[in-house]
Design a protein around this motif. Sequence first.
Motif, mmCIF file in Angstrom:
data_model
loop_
_atom_site.group_PDB
_atom_site.id
_atom_site.type_symbol
_atom_site.label_atom_id
_atom_site.label_comp_id
_atom_site.label_asym_id
_atom_site.label_seq_id
_atom_site.Cartn_x
_atom_site.Cartn_y
_atom_site.Cartn_z
ATOM 1 N N PHE A 1 1.216 -1.374 -0.221
ATOM 2 C CA PHE A 1 0.225 0.347 0.105
ATOM 3 C C PHE A 1 1.007 1.321 0.025
ATOM 4 N N ALA A 2 0.215 2.405 -0.410
ATOM 5 C CA ALA A 2 1.156 3.684 -0.369
ATOM 6 C C ALA A 2 -0.280 5.002 -0.734
ATOM 7 N N GLU A 3 0.577 5.763 -0.119
ATOM 8 C CA GLU A 3 0.141 7.328 0.523
ATOM 9 C C GLU A 3 0.887 8.166 -0.214
ATOM 10 N N LEU A 4 -0.255 8.979 -0.344
ATOM 11 C CA LEU A 4 0.225 10.505 -1.003
ATOM 12 C C LEU A 4 -0.029 11.329 -0.535
ATOM 13 N N ALA A 5 0.551 12.441 0.954
ATOM 14 C CA ALA A 5 -0.156 12.799 1.546
ATOM 15 C C ALA A 5 0.229 14.696 1.486
ATOM 16 N N SER A 6 -0.803 15.796 1.826
ATOM 17 C CA SER A 6 0.308 16.837 1.801
ATOM 18 C C SER A 6 -0.541 17.894 3.545
ATOM 19 N N HIS A 7 0.138 18.480 3.168
ATOM 20 C CA HIS A 7 -0.123 19.731 5.018
ATOM 21 C C HIS A 7 0.230 20.525 4.526
ATOM 22 N N HIS A 8 -1.012 21.665 4.766
ATOM 23 C CA HIS A 8 -1.029 23.034 4.155
ATOM 24 C C HIS A 8 -0.835 24.330 6.171
ATOM 25 N N GLN A 9 -0.440 24.519 5.711
ATOM 26 C CA GLN A 9 -0.536 25.465 7.171
ATOM 27 C C GLN A 9 -0.761 26.600 6.854
ATOM 28 N N LEU A 10 -2.330 26.624 6.607
ATOM 29 C CA LEU A 10 -2.907 28.551 6.080
ATOM 30 C C LEU A 10 -3.206 29.419 6.890
ATOM 31 N N THR A 11 -2.951 29.673 8.482
ATOM 32 C CA THR A 11 -3.195 30.292 9.274
ATOM 33 C C THR A 11 -2.010 30.000 10.645
ATOM 34 N N GLU A 12 -1.624 30.884 11.407
ATOM 35 C CA GLU A 12 -1.168 30.756 12.536
ATOM 36 C C GLU A 12 -1.435 29.733 13.404
ATOM 37 N N ASN A 13 -3.129 29.726 13.127
ATOM 38 C CA ASN A 13 -3.722 27.976 14.158
ATOM 39 C C ASN A 13 -4.335 27.296 12.991
ATOM 40 N N TRP A 14 -4.987 27.189 12.026
ATOM 41 C CA TRP A 14 -5.342 26.861 11.081
ATOM 42 C C TRP A 14 -4.538 25.632 10.380
ATOM 43 N N ALA A 15 -4.758 24.691 9.917
ATOM 44 C CA ALA A 15 -3.995 23.856 8.869
ATOM 45 C C ALA A 15 -5.159 23.039 8.135
ATOM 46 N N MET A 16 -4.775 22.493 7.442
ATOM 47 C CA MET A 16 -5.922 21.582 6.191
ATOM 48 C C MET A 16 -4.831 20.396 5.783
ATOM 49 N N HIS A 17 -4.773 19.059 5.328
ATOM 50 C CA HIS A 17 -4.463 17.740 5.066
ATOM 51 C C HIS A 17 -4.997 17.398 4.083
ATOM 52 N N ALA A 18 -4.723 16.467 3.924
ATOM 53 C CA ALA A 18 -5.253 15.661 1.706
ATOM 54 C C ALA A 18 -4.083 14.320 2.317
#
Length: 452
Positions: A283-300
């Motif tokens: 199995f494999a995974e491609l992932a991302s992390h995005h720190q949009l503001t100082e307090n808020w982040a999105m991940h996929a």
Amino acid sequence: MKKTLLTVAVSAMLFGATTQVNAAGFQLAEYSSTGLGRAFAGEAAMADNASAQARNPAMLTYLEGRQLSAGAIYIMPNVDVVGDVSISSPILGPDPVIIAADATDFADSAVVPNFYYSNQLNDNWTWGLAVNSNYGLATELDATHPASLFGNETGITTVEFNPNIAYKVNEAFSVGAGLRVVYGEGHVGASMPGWIDGVKQAVPTLAPQLPDAGASLKYMEGDDIALGWQLGTSWQINEAHRLGFAYHSGVELELDGFASGLLYDGGQDVHIEGYLPIELPAFAELASHHQLTENWAMHASVNWTQWSVFDELVAYFPGETKPIDSTTGLPLESDLVKEENFKDNWRFAVGTTYQLNDKWLVRGGMALDQGAAQDEYRSTTIPDSDRLWFSAGAGYQATKNLTVDFALTYIKGVGDAPIDETQDLLGLASVNYSGDVEADVWLAGIQLSYKM
């Protein structure tokens, strides 16, 4: 000496029995309660604590000093199959005999624990150890259930020991690798349904040829150890954005063990030596992390599992004592236990993290996890279907060094998941099971992480 599973369905968990409704096929996703709170979105690009190495060993380079992380996830499944058994035979008349064969809540609740350690050696090198599980399933029907002919019990317990090493190439790139040492033990069985008593009453002359209700037809058990590997990398694009990729190899098991039951030993109460080759998928995974503001982040995340390697289960009997083919009367060298014909599956997840204050943060996430079973091969022992994940979690900074994470997830099986299986009953009748899977599960977890 190895005693290992020869199965109708193969499954795994860490220190107990669980159900597969939480991931495709018999794969487990519950490696950490930290990630559970965001539906495991962005895991190959995240480094919250030492559990990060389970998904991507390269993320060890983001952990300072020495760290411990341990936790457990409680799995509360509700798996139902609504269906009928149809018995067709000239000796029972021109029309099939139809028997209701619903199976409700036939997967037990369980606890899946985990443990992780990381140690930063210098600015470039970090090593770690993970103890968890990547595969799981346990289902059980009453020995006289109308569908027990197709399998009334399935279970395996596995532990994966995973030492890892990671290297920070520069400020942007890191790489990591690890060894997978997988231990598993399990069992599987099929028994004679209770409706056989009705057949005996309807055709008394056949009664001496037919097994008793609840009698074991096939039973297999054992254990094994096998090796695999994993690789990972990360790219810190800038301070706010990061990508991660990880690949976990397949693990090839050759499960040496024994088989028993009327269809194998003819009622002689002997154990027959045998083995079953099986490959747990890569199995494999491609992932991302995005720190949009100082307090808020999105991940996929996008995950892929090579379930197409799980096509059939064939048991081999190399010993002097062999099962006897009921149709030819000759010794069996092998037995096609089950055709599975799984297909590769994909999982898509998106999640978010918000830092409320110095003490608390909250997480959330959703995921679509595609099933691996094809409609024409789905069975009651692996009642696989597509799933939707809805997750929420929180993290509490208890002290400067101790963090406690909590998570709650609801998973709902979606779409049609029909089951259509047919078995021959000693050459006297054809038995068909037709039904539909309905499944959901609650997951609740806690994770304690400590910086030493």
